[in-house]
Design an enzyme around this catalytic site. Structure first.
Site: not given
Ligand code: GNR
Ligand code: NI
Length: 171
Positions: A136-137, A51, A94-95, A46, A140
């Site tokens: 999670h997204e 980001q 998270c990236l 995601g 952000h």
């Molecule tokens: O790549 C991603 N892996 C992930 C693993 C577990 C829960 C959420 C994520 S999202 C993350 C990519 C990212 O940072 N999205 O905002």
């Molecule tokens: Ni993230």
């Protein structure tokens, strides 16, 4: 289409709330294309617009495994309509928090309303890992990172390591 650099915490732009999209136009669709390209390149499951430094309520996701057909999702102005009382725990990364992982508990099921790439209103009921990713997204878009859901001790340790890694990379 272009790859966009991904911001890394701590960065004030990751802590800001993003603004709703007023009109889903070609500029938004160009942003969406860049988000997908950047997400698949990373690779990640995601990516949210803040980001890459764009404070708009746009996110992309694709949780398909390598051996599955891709299932791209775009959500504009997503809103949670319902969340389950029951929670599920997944190890999140998270990236924007590279190299660090932690277990996070979130509602197991959510119902979300959003606009698609054409600006049409849609609804999705998500559960399991999809529900976690979606939350999670969406976090952000409100300036929240997964490390905001863990203890302050662990969070500060991770943030200190990211600052140190950034300094070392700059040397
Ligand atoms: O790549 C991603 N892996 C992930 C693993 C577990 C829960 C959420 C994520 S999202 C993350 C990519 C990212 O940072 N999205 O905002
Ligand atoms: Ni993230």
């Amino acid at each position: 289409m272009a790859l966009r650099p991904i911001l890394v915490a701590p960065d004030p732009r990751l802590k800001a709330a993003s603004a709703p999209v007023a009109t889903v136009d070609d500029a938004i669709r160009a942003l969406i294309d860049d988000l997908f390209e950047t997400m698949y390149d990373a690779p990640g499951v995601g990516l949210a617009a803040p980001q890459v430094g764009v404070c708009k309520r746009v996110l992309v996701m694709d949780i398909a495994e390598k051996d599955e057909e891709s299932k791209p999702f775009v959500m504009i102005n997503p809103e949670i309509l319902d969340r389950s009382d029951s929670e599920a725990v997944y190890e999140e990364g998270c990236l924007s928090v590279p190299g660090h992982y932690a277990d996070v508990a979130r509602p197991d099921r959510v119902r979300v309303r959003y606009l698609d790439r054409e600006g049409e209103e849609r609804e999705i009921a998500a559960e399991g890992f999809l529900a976690t990713c979606l939350q999670h997204e969406m976090d952000h878009l409100d300036g929240v990172l997964f490390i905001d859901h863990i203890s302050a001790l662990k969070r500060n340790m991770i943030l200190r390591k990211l600052v140190k890694a950034r300094k070392q990379a700059a040397e």
